[in-house]
Motif scaffolding. Structure first.
Motif, short mmCIF file in Angstrom:
data_model
loop_
_atom_site.label_atom_id
_atom_site.label_comp_id
_atom_site.label_asym_id
_atom_site.label_seq_id
_atom_site.Cartn_x
_atom_site.Cartn_y
_atom_site.Cartn_z
N ILE A 217 0.84 -1.20 0.00
CA ILE A 217 0.00 0.00 0.00
C ILE A 217 0.88 1.25 0.00
O ILE A 217 0.62 2.22 -0.73
CB ILE A 217 -0.94 0.00 1.22
CG1 ILE A 217 -1.92 -1.16 1.14
CG2 ILE A 217 -1.68 1.34 1.34
CD1 ILE A 217 -2.89 -1.12 -0.02
N ILE A 357 -5.43 6.88 2.80
CA ILE A 357 -4.91 5.58 3.19
C ILE A 357 -5.59 5.16 4.49
O ILE A 357 -5.78 6.00 5.39
CB ILE A 357 -3.38 5.64 3.39
CG1 ILE A 357 -2.70 5.95 2.06
CG2 ILE A 357 -2.85 4.33 3.94
CD1 ILE A 357 -1.43 6.71 2.18
N HIS A 412 -6.19 -3.30 4.22
CA HIS A 412 -5.37 -2.14 3.90
C HIS A 412 -5.89 -1.52 2.61
O HIS A 412 -6.13 -2.22 1.62
CB HIS A 412 -3.91 -2.56 3.77
CG HIS A 412 -3.46 -3.39 4.93
ND1 HIS A 412 -3.01 -2.84 6.10
CD2 HIS A 412 -3.45 -4.74 5.13
CE1 HIS A 412 -2.72 -3.80 6.96
NE2 HIS A 412 -2.99 -4.97 6.40
#
Length: 466
Positions: A217, A357, A412
């Protein structure tokens, strides 16, 4: 009970402190809070909330500059930094007033000043060097938060070298800046200033930006940031700064010892935080500290009977929602309830840059290190109808399962609105949901959340739309 005597006194009114006091009042306790500055603490006044107001502005500004992509026209797009800052401060002011209203509504006494432990459940409060009063409490919660960590030789001066305090209220928009640290704070400011047109360099001492995130990620996010024009230097450190009249020359040293000079108008130091433990009177108690943070158990208890610690001052993860929940767990325990201790593995983390994120649980690497055989699923934003309609096709959802049991170990995400999506996985993990329940859950269409479903399916070779 005497006027200056309470069941609970909380020192600090950030998201941990004021929530703890309100929950105590709900449970029938006589509660008070001690606050030396602003109700709501750093989060509400100088952290979580005002930064999100700034980031919302930069998001809209970015959309306006790409209006043609949506068949719209927006000529002479510009901004007024003073009005951007004013809106951010007004948002904080509104919520600061809201905390005051909630405390008053719940009959929590507010004591203005700085609290000091005197031992034996006693607290003295002073303001501007003058004593305000003495107070007594059966229980005392320390929720004093944290402040920016100062790097030797790169001390903030509020003009050329900033902490997040100065970075939130710029008088003018710098044409260039260097950000030290690529955690959530550093990356959010890098994202804001780059979106508003500044040339931005990020220096990170570790090999990976966003060090707490899943490696895959973080790598995806880095690529997006670099495409936006942010210069990122990992395995590097700022070894020296030389201040000019209105600029700073930074010596940046890489892992091989090679140094280069980078001249910028401003530097933002975002290399972590340190706990506010000074002047609390800890020396008069059995409270133990470690590396500038108070040691406390899963219920907030310290080494001193009747004294507890929650939030940033009690250690990582340093997140507002973690502090709030710690406050509730601590108070409910004091009230004789039997709350579940906090499982830090189930605390979500969110970074509100562009792209956003969000994550919860173990990364793929952590799961393997813990001895799990893993099943990993992915789904890209480009395969989702809602993402394509929104013009937000850069992103990914990743899920990590235990191959033997189907337990969801971690999730994630990077992409648009993932900070709003992650809670679905948080709930699933709290309920000990396996891949079977997630596969059989029906997600609404068209939504970004469908990617969560598809990522689970992909982990087991059943992905439909990619």
């Amino acid at each position: 009970m005497a006027e200056n005597s309470f069941d609970l006194i909380v020192i600090g009114t950030g998201p941990g402190g004021y929530v703890a006091a309100i929950r105590a009042a709900q449970l029938g306790m006589k509660a008070a809070v001690v606050e030396r500055e602003n109700l709501g603490g750093i989060c509400l006044n100088w952290g979580c909330i005002p930064t999100k107001a700034l980031l919302r502005t930069s998001e809209l500004y970015g959309h306006m500059n790409h209006a043609a992509d949506f068949g719209l026209s927006a000529d002479k797009v510009g901004f007024d930094i003073s009005k951007i800052v004013k809106r951010s401060r007004d948002v904080s002011k509104q919520l600061n007033s809201g905390v005051g209203h909630l405390l008053k509504k719940n009959k929590v006494t507010v004591i203005n000043g700085e609290g000091h432990l005197e031992g034996g459940g006693k607290i003295s409060v002073s303001k501007d060097g003058k004593k305000v009063g003495d107070y007594q409490a059966k229980h005392i919660i320390l929720a004093t938060g944290a402040r920016p960590r100062v790097l030797p030789g790169i001390e903030p001066d509020k003009k050329l070298i900033w902490t997040y305090f100065e970075a939130m209220v710029p008088e003018t928009m710098p044409k260039s800046l260097l950000v030290i640290g690529s955690g959530a704070i550093g990356i959010e400011f890098a994202s804001f200033y780059r979106s508003m047109g500044a040339e931005v360099t990020v220096v990170e001492i570790l090999p990976q930006i966003l060090p707490v995130e899943d490696q895959e990620i973080a790598a995806f996010a880095r690529k997006q940031f670099e495409q936006q024009g942010i210069k990122i230097m990992t395995d590097a450190k700022v070894s020296e700064v030389k201040k000019g009249k209105n600029d700073v020359t930074c010596s940046v040293e890489d892992s091989n010892g090679k140094t280069q000079q980078i001249k910028v108008e401003r530097v933002i130091s975002a290399a972590g935080v340190q706990g506010n433990i000074e002047n609390l009177g800890l020396d008069k108690t059995k409270v133990k500290t470690d590396r500038g943070l108070i040691q406390a158990d899963a219920y907030g208890a310290t080494g001193e009977p009747g004294v507890y610690a929650i939030g940033d001052v009690a250690g990582p993860p340093m997140l507002a929602h973690k502090a709030s929940h710690e406050g509730v767990v601590c108070v409910e325990r004091l009230a004789g309830h039997d709350p579940h201790p906090i499982d830090k593995n189930l605390i979500p983390g969110c970074t509100y840059c562009q792209p956003q994120i969000a994550s919860v649980g173990l990364t793929e690497a952590q799961a393997k290190e813990a001895g799990h055989e893993v099943q990993v699923g992915h789904f890209p934003f480009i395969g989702n109808g809602k993402a394509i309609a929104m013009g937000e096709t850069e992103g990914m959802v990743k899920t990590v399962f235990d191959a033997k049991t189907g337990q969801l170990l971690g999730a994630h995400m990077v992409g648009a609105e993932v900070t709003e999506l992650i809670q679905g996985y948080v709930v699933a993990m709290n309920l000990e949901t396996t891949e079977q329940e997630l596969m059989h859950s029906i997600f609404p269409h068209p939504t970004l959340s469908e990617m969560m479903h598809e990522s689970v399916l992909d982990a087991y070779g059943r992905v439909i739309h990619f």
